[in-house]
Design an enzyme around this catalytic site. Structure first.
Site, mmCIF file in Angstrom:
data_model
loop_
_atom_site.group_PDB
_atom_site.id
_atom_site.type_symbol
_atom_site.label_atom_id
_atom_site.label_comp_id
_atom_site.label_asym_id
_atom_site.label_seq_id
_atom_site.Cartn_x
_atom_site.Cartn_y
_atom_site.Cartn_z
ATOM 1 N N HIS A 25 0.835 -1.224 0.000
ATOM 2 C CA HIS A 25 0.000 0.000 0.000
ATOM 3 C C HIS A 25 0.862 1.264 0.000
ATOM 4 C CE1 HIS A 25 -3.765 -2.230 0.603
ATOM 5 N NE2 HIS A 25 -3.054 -3.018 1.383
ATOM 6 N N ASN A 30 -10.290 -2.966 2.165
ATOM 7 C CA ASN A 30 -9.939 -2.958 0.750
ATOM 8 C C ASN A 30 -11.177 -2.639 -0.085
ATOM 9 O OD1 ASN A 30 -7.146 -3.609 0.768
ATOM 10 N ND2 ASN A 30 -7.599 -5.780 1.035
ATOM 11 N N TYR A 81 0.168 -3.847 11.679
ATOM 12 C CA TYR A 81 0.006 -2.476 11.191
ATOM 13 C C TYR A 81 0.641 -1.477 12.153
ATOM 14 C CZ TYR A 81 -2.674 -3.573 7.074
ATOM 15 O OH TYR A 81 -3.030 -4.020 5.828
#
Ligand code: NDP
Length: 512
Positions: A82, A155, A365
């Protein structure tokens, strides 16, 4: 549709140039003298300090050294996945009462608004990659709620290629560059996919029309994982989040995208940023699918499997609210490149689930942000909650803020100095788990074909033909053994699927 109609805004020379962010900040400045970062006025920003003329530059030219040193540090590590993104700010407005399912403050009343930040992205390409490439798109939302930031990091597809995070680094390696050639490798991609049948659903979406959107505003978003809600009575519900584009779906074919990329690698940014700059604000309808905790047993498949959707017939969509994006960032790097979204950012009333992929993302993350941005990345203005923050984390990179406890003596917990305390009233209801600790085979007994078939059956003849052609185009140079292995999976979805791809492969080879 005119192919390049979307980017006309850049060509409109009658529109006055938008002032840069610096100019906007300057409106409040009374002293316009240039300074060093330490605030000292700069006498000459044109000529280096030399020993004679011609002559070598003096080390004493601290202004030159400061400028070069800063330039050397203008990049931080790009995201491993990303990396390339487009983002903007806006609001979420509640349109329907869901307080029966969740006590989350953000959903407290119909009409209530909450500030949001959204960042959409491609997955595989690096920061310089072209926007109009076939890829899954990230769809990350930060809701700045009064009880902390809630990040929904999804997503534009409701499912993913894998269901066990132990395979995530392997999967991503196949999407990135080959270690020897430094090129993307179709062989690696199809080898992995054909050996991982759980990828079939997402592969079918990726090579369908929706795998190549025109711009972020023309695609849906999905929370993808199963999450949980719990209400004021402590009752848990499993939940899936959907964000339906209100601009309508728009996609490029492969050929159209090739023309777009030939003209501009930044087509998403041009269309998305340009629309907001013009006051054409993109909106998404937020909907949820909800199943009470005890009723999940009625599913005949694993409801926490990220490769599967919840069919609408099993759990209908319920309206929740609307997101509108209406403000572009003033500084892309500060507000989008440094934006840190993490599924670990949950708030009272919203929780996780036993989805293995979600469990791993909750760790990875936040860990990526600690590496990319630094220990106290949540204190950066774009990431900081808009509610009070009271934690006991101490020093480290970017500790530019003062006490978070209201009292310098209260720097550990428990303490006798009035420091902030836990609040048991926001505790999540307990979740019962059963079975031994084991490495349960996630492929055993899983049907990887029924849901891709349901999707395939939704496609009309044109969509099917483009699906076959898109897959064939992506299989160039892949060894026959791997292609046949993948065709066997398509066959199990539907004989037409395998036959269609095979015919498209033959046509592609014949045309070469
Ligand atoms: P439904 O007919 O009730 O729902 C179909 C869903 O598929 C809608 O959400 C629709 O999104 C989406 N959809 C429609 N056309 C396409 C397309 N060409 N490409 C991708 N998505 C499309 O069926 P089910 O709920 O039983 O699901 C059937 C299949 O639809 C699933 O196996 C899955 O592949 C796909 N799907 C299902 C979703 C779900 O949450 N149930 C979500 C997205 C896809 P929209 O309204 O935006 O057009």
């Amino acid at each position: 549709m005119e192919l390049f109609q979307i980017i006309d805004w850049t060509d409109d020379l009658s529109t006055p140039i938008v002032p840069s962010s610096d100019t906007r900040e300057d409106e409040t400045m009374t002293d316009t003298r240039m300074t060093t970062t330490a605030g000292a006025p700069v006498a000459d920003n044109q000529n280096s300090l030399t020993m004679g003329h011609p002559g070598p530059i003096a080390l004493q030219d601290w202004q030159l050294i400061e400028k070069l040193a800063h330039q050397n540090r203008e990049r931080i590590p790009e995201r491993v996945v990303h990396a390339k993104g487009w983002g903007a700010f806006g609001t979420f407005t509640v349109t329907n009462d869901v307080t029966a399912y969740t006590r989350a403050a953000i959903f407290g009343a119909v009409g209530k608004t909450t500030d949001v930040l959204m960042r959409m992205s491609t997955v595989a390409g690096e920061m310089g990659a072209a926007d109009a490439e076939r890829d899954v798109r990230g769809f990350a939302i930060k809701f700045y709620t009064e009880e902390g930031n809630w990040d929904l990091v999804g997503n534009n597809t409701p499912v993913f290629f894998i269901r066990d995070p132990l395979k995530f680094p392997d999967f991503i390696h196949t999407q990135k560059r080959h270690p020897r050639t430094n090129l993307r490798s179709p062989t690696a991609m199809w080898d992995f996919w054909s050996l991982s049948p759980e990828s079939l659903h997402q592969v079918t979406i990726l090579f369908s029309d929706r795998g190549l959107p025109v711009a972020p505003q023309y695609m849906n978003g999905y929370g993808s994982h199963t999450y949980s809600f719990w209400n004021a009575a402590g009752e848990r519900f499993w939940v899936k989040f959907h964000f339906k584009t209100m601009q309508g779906h728009r996609h490029w074919t492969n050929d159209e995208a090739a023309q777009v990329v030939a003209r501009s690698r930044e087509s998403f940014q041009e269309e998305f940023h340009g629309a907001i700059e013009k006051g054409d604000f993109p909106r998404w309808k937020m909907q949820v699918q909800i199943v009470p905790e005890a009723e999940i047993a009625r599913f005949d498949f694993d409801p926490f499997d990220l490769t599967k959707v919840w069919p609408h017939a099993l759990a209908p969509l319920i309206d929740v609210g609307v997101i509108e994006l209406n403000r572009n960032p003033e500084n892309y790097f500060a507000e989008i490149e440094q934006a840190a979204f993490s599924p670990s950012n949950m708030v009272p009333g919203i929780g996780a689930s036993p989805d293995r992929m979600l469990q791993a993302r909750i760790f990875s993350y936040a860990d990526a942000h600690r590496y990319r941005l630094g220990t106290h990345y949540e204190a950066l203005p774009v990431n900081a909650p808009k509610c009070p923050v009271h934690h006991y984390h101490k020093d480290g990179a970017m500790r530019f803020f003062g006490s978070t406890t209201g009292n310098a003596d209260a720097y550990y917990e428990p303490n006798s100095f009035g420091g902030p305390k836990q609040d048991p009233s926001v505790a999540e209801p307990p979740l019962a788990v059963t079975g031994p600790m084991s490495r349960h085979d996630h492929r055993a007994g899983n049907d990887d074909y029924v849901q891709p078939r349901a999707l395939f059956d939704l496609f009309d003849a044109g969509e099917k033909a483009r699906l076959y052609a898109n897959i064939a185009a992506a299989m160039g140079g892949v060894p026959r053994e791997i292609v046949e292995r993948q065709l066997a999976h398509f066959e199990k979805v539907h004989p037409d699927y395998a036959a269609g791809v095979r015919a498209a492969l033959v046509a592609t080879i014949a045309a070469e």
